[in-house]
Structures are given as C-alpha cells and as structure tokens.
Motif scaffolding. Structure first.
Motif, PDB file in Angstrom:
ATOM      1  N   TYR A 119       0.842  -1.210   0.000  1.00  0.00           N
ATOM      2  CA  TYR A 119       0.000   0.000   0.000  1.00  0.00           C
ATOM      3  C   TYR A 119       0.871   1.251   0.000  1.00  0.00           C
ATOM      4  O   TYR A 119       0.607   2.204  -0.755  1.00  0.00           O
ATOM      5  N   ASN A 123       0.950   4.149  -2.827  1.00  0.00           N
ATOM      6  CA  ASN A 123       0.445   5.469  -2.433  1.00  0.00           C
ATOM      7  C   ASN A 123       1.558   6.439  -2.041  1.00  0.00           C
ATOM      8  O   ASN A 123       1.294   7.473  -1.422  1.00  0.00           O
ATOM      9  N   THR A 128      -3.386   9.967   0.133  1.00  0.00           N
ATOM     10  CA  THR A 128      -3.961   8.810   0.817  1.00  0.00           C
ATOM     11  C   THR A 128      -2.893   7.907   1.443  1.00  0.00           C
ATOM     12  O   THR A 128      -3.207   6.792   1.885  1.00  0.00           O
ATOM     13  N   GLY A 131      -3.262   5.791   4.819  1.00  0.00           N
ATOM     14  CA  GLY A 131      -4.138   4.634   4.986  1.00  0.00           C
ATOM     15  C   GLY A 131      -3.423   3.299   4.962  1.00  0.00           C
ATOM     16  O   GLY A 131      -4.057   2.256   4.806  1.00  0.00           O
ATOM     17  N   SER A 291      -6.973   4.401  -9.097  1.00  0.00           N
ATOM     18  CA  SER A 291      -6.438   5.323  -8.091  1.00  0.00           C
ATOM     19  C   SER A 291      -5.493   4.585  -7.151  1.00  0.00           C
ATOM     20  O   SER A 291      -5.640   3.381  -6.911  1.00  0.00           O
ATOM     21  N   LEU A 293      -5.420   4.727  -3.992  1.00  0.00           N
ATOM     22  CA  LEU A 293      -6.180   4.248  -2.839  1.00  0.00           C
ATOM     23  C   LEU A 293      -6.772   2.871  -3.125  1.00  0.00           C
ATOM     24  O   LEU A 293      -6.595   1.927  -2.340  1.00  0.00           O
ATOM     25  N   ALA A 351      -9.971   2.755   8.453  1.00  0.00           N
ATOM     26  CA  ALA A 351     -10.254   3.763   7.420  1.00  0.00           C
ATOM     27  C   ALA A 351     -10.966   4.965   8.024  1.00  0.00           C
ATOM     28  O   ALA A 351     -10.700   6.122   7.647  1.00  0.00           O
ATOM     29  N   PHE A 355      -9.070   8.576   7.374  1.00  0.00           N
ATOM     30  CA  PHE A 355      -9.602   9.537   6.401  1.00  0.00           C
ATOM     31  C   PHE A 355     -10.813  10.282   6.961  1.00  0.00           C
ATOM     32  O   PHE A 355     -11.943   9.784   6.893  1.00  0.00           O
ATOM     33  N   ASP A 357     -12.003  12.936   5.654  1.00  0.00           N
ATOM     34  CA  ASP A 357     -12.741  13.433   4.493  1.00  0.00           C
ATOM     35  C   ASP A 357     -13.756  12.380   4.032  1.00  0.00           C
ATOM     36  O   ASP A 357     -13.393  11.241   3.758  1.00  0.00           O
ATOM     37  N   THR A 360     -13.163  10.612   0.501  1.00  0.00           N
ATOM     38  CA  THR A 360     -12.059   9.650   0.534  1.00  0.00           C
ATOM     39  C   THR A 360     -12.440   8.425   1.343  1.00  0.00           C
ATOM     40  O   THR A 360     -12.125   7.288   0.959  1.00  0.00           O
ATOM     41  N   ALA A 364     -12.597   4.587   0.154  1.00  0.00           N
ATOM     42  CA  ALA A 364     -11.841   3.565   0.890  1.00  0.00           C
ATOM     43  C   ALA A 364     -12.753   2.404   1.282  1.00  0.00           C
ATOM     44  O   ALA A 364     -12.370   1.235   1.168  1.00  0.00           O
ATOM     45  N   SER A 367     -13.460   0.284  -1.674  1.00  0.00           N
ATOM     46  CA  SER A 367     -12.249  -0.480  -1.991  1.00  0.00           C
ATOM     47  C   SER A 367     -12.108  -1.674  -1.058  1.00  0.00           C
ATOM     48  O   SER A 367     -11.748  -2.785  -1.486  1.00  0.00           O
TER      49      SER A 367
END
Length: 392
Positions: A119, A123, A128, A131, A291, A293, A351, A355, A357, A360, A364, A367
């Motif tokens: 990850y 990233n 991100t 995360g 992306s 993420l 998560a 995050f 936000d 986002t 997540a 995902s």
C-alpha cells in the motif's frame, strides 16, 4: 488426558461456531447497509447515522452522532471481547507456548507488513498515504465463516492456525491504532485512563471477581481515553487483558465473561457496526479503480495478505522442519492465507480513523468491500481446488 484435551478445546469450538455464523450475519448487514444507502430511504438512513445523541448534563454532558456512539462506544465492547480472546489464546490456546505461537505470530507479522508495504509503495507521495494500516487487518468472522462453508473438512490444525493468526492480527491492528492513528494526545487524560486500567489489574491480581468494579474502572478508562486523543476502544482491549483467569479455563472469570459477551459481540455489535459503516452511496462515491487508494487496498488485501502469510509459513516450516498447520497441503495453506485478506470490520474501522474526508472515506470503504469480496471468493476457490487435488 483425553477429557482434559476436550475441555481445553471446548472454548475454541464455541468461539469458532460463533465467529463462523457471525460472518454470515455480518455479510447480510453489510448488504442491507449498501441497499439502504442506494435506495429511496438513503436520506433517512444518513440522517439517522448523523443524529446527535447525548448523555449526562452540564459540564459532564457527552454528545456524539449515532455513528460515533457505535464506533467509539459500542465497538469498545467488541474490542473488550478481543482483549479476552487474546488473553485466552496466550493462556490456554494456540499461543500458550513459544513453540506453538511461532508459526501464527510469524504468519500474522508477514500478513501485516507485506500489505502495508505494498500500500505504501503504491500510495507513495499521495494524499492517501496515511491509509497504510487498512490492508493490515483480517476480519476473523468473515474468514472463519467462508472457511466453514468452503472447506468444512479442513484440518482442525489449519482452522486453529487461521484463528490464532487473526487474533495476533487484531493485536497488531490495536497497536497500530494506538500508536499511529491517535492525535493531539493529552498526557493527563491518558494517565488517568491508565491508572484506571492499573486499578483493574490490581483487582485481578488480588483475585477479585466482582464485575461491577471492573465495569466502573473500564467506564472511567473509556472516558479518559476519549478525552486523551487515544481511541477509546483501546481501553476495552486493555480492560479485557486484566480480567482474571484460572488454571482451568472453564472455572475462570475470563472464560465465563467471554462466553457471555462473544455472542453479543458476534451477533449484535459487529452487525450494527456494519449497518452504520458499510452503507456507501454508489452514485456519490468516486471510486476510481486506477487510483492509488483502490489499488493499494486491493493489492494489499488480495495479494499482500496471502503472500505475507504463506511466505512466512513456508519460511518458518523450512527453517524449523515443522509441518504445515494441521499437516495441511501447501495449496490449502495458501487458501487459508488468502482468506486472511478479508479485511472488512477492522479495515473499515482503521479507514474511519485514517480519512476524515467523507469522499475519501467512501472510496476507501468501497475499496475494502471490493477487496474483501475478491479475497473471499479467491480463498473459497483455492480451498475447492485444494480439496479436488487431495481427492485425486
């Protein structure tokens, strides 16, 4: 001797039954949450989750949204149950001796480090990047639920291995949450919380079995941790580790409490968490399969988890000369490692912390759901193939 072994296995057999069935309930609640978030009831569903609820009055009043009460309050009982499970495993279970704990601990470490590394590489430099803890997690209920359906004849040793691995994984996730997903820590409040936990530990050392005392100290620790900036669920884990045990698991307060709490955790708390957190609007969430993420979470859980778990198992068994867990075949061991890629509950929990936000966070969650479904299907398929190869 056989009677003693049977009595020692009984707590695990009950635990496995609870978690396996809980995985199916959890799946149903996750699907229901997704349906609600993408139905004509979506606005009412969102309004309910953001509904402010308060307790107390004046300076002692605490008010949070329903979602926060679930994630910060109700989930503390879930983490308390995890604390009990961890202590039980180290005292009576697969982790009670250094030799026994070597394989699941090494496998869990590999299954946490490799996904986090994947990850982080994907990233690197992205907004991100924080995360990285998301793909480190394993959802024990989902993993055991699919295992019970796809490989009901799996060796008991492999089932115990996957359970012990997931419990060590939970311990690792708890440490990660405490160290890396806490901010603006108030040392005074943290100290007060730790004093309450030390008080519970002193009661345990004195042999006290009065649950109201542990409950009062646990509530005080929860409030102090909430004020300190350390996630309050950590108080639940620490309190679980203080509950007194006995030489025989059946006569210990630890075992009695686990038997009482585990069904509530499995069939009520985790499903409520799924209902409150898995509801993502497919129209509102901008999920980009290219992306960092999405790729980081999916690659971490679907590729990194089995690679880290299976690679660690093969390395340890070759160096030590020990057999694979339950004397299982390499393909069945790989399948078990693949089921370790079902993150869900703990991944979504991390998560939420990583995050703030909402856009986002929604991406997540989608995902995580995608990766968990892929890992579950792939793990089930590998178990079926392993069973056919063994029969031929």
């Amino acid at each position: 001797m056989k009677k003693k072994l049977k009595s020692l296995m009984t707590p695990f057999e009950k635990f496995f039954a609870w978690e396996a069935a809980s995985g199916l309930v959890l799946l149903a609640c996750a699907v229901l949450a997704l349906l609600l978030a993408n139905s004509p009831f979506a606005d009412a569903y969102a309004h309910l989750l953001h509904l402010p609820l308060g307790i107390g009055s004046g300076a002692l009043r605490l008010e949070m949204s329903l979602t926060h009460w679930v994630n910060d309050g109700l989930m503390t009982l879930f983490f308390f149950a995890i604390g009990l499970e961890i202590k039980r495993e180290f005292l009576y279970g697969e982790l009670r001796t250094k030799a026994a704990m070597l394989l699941p601990v090494c496998a869990a470490l590999g299954g946490m480090l490799v996904p986090a590394l994947l990850y982080s590489l994907i990233n690197l430099g992205a907004p991100t990047a924080g995360g990285w803890g998301i793909p480190m997690a394993t959802d024990i209920a989902f993993a055991l639920g699919i295992l019970s359906l796809a490989a009901s004849d799996a060796p008991l040793g492999l089932v115990v291995f996957l359970t012990a691995l997931a419990i060590v994984d939970d311990l690792g996730a708890i440490i990660v949450i405490a160290l890396f997903y806490s901010s603006d820590v108030s040392l005074a409040a943290l100290g007060a919380g730790l004093l309450a936990i030390l008080g519970a530990a002193a009661l345990s050392r004195a042999g006290c079995k009065r649950l109201p005392l542990y409950g009062a100290l646990g509530l005080a620790a929860w409030g102090a941790f909430l004020a300190s900036g350390i996630h309050p669920t950590i108080a639940g884990v620490l309190l679980g580790l203080t509950i007194p045990a006995a030489a025989s698991p059946e006569t210990s307060l630890l075992h009695q409490l686990e038997e009482r709490i585990e069904p509530w955790s499995a069939y009520l708390i985790m499903p409520i968490f799924a209902l409150a957190n898995a509801g993502v609007s497919l129209a509102g969430a901008a999920l980009d399969p290219t992306s960092p993420l999405f790729l980081g979470i999916v690659c971490g859980l679907v590729i990194g988890k089995p690679l880290g778990i299976y690679g660690s198992v093969r390395l340890v068994t070759r160096l030590s000369g020990a057999p694979l867990p339950g004397s299982a075949t390499p393909s069945a061991t790989l399948a078990a490692g693949t089921l370790g890629g079902i993150g869900f509950t703990m991944s979504i929990f991390i998560a939420n912390l990583a995050f703030p936000d909402e856009a986002t966070l929604a991406a997540a969650k989608l995902s995580i759901l995608s990766a968990s479904i892929l890992a579950g299907l792939l793990g089930a398929l590998l178990f079926r193939l392993a069973g056919r190869n063994a029969a031929s």
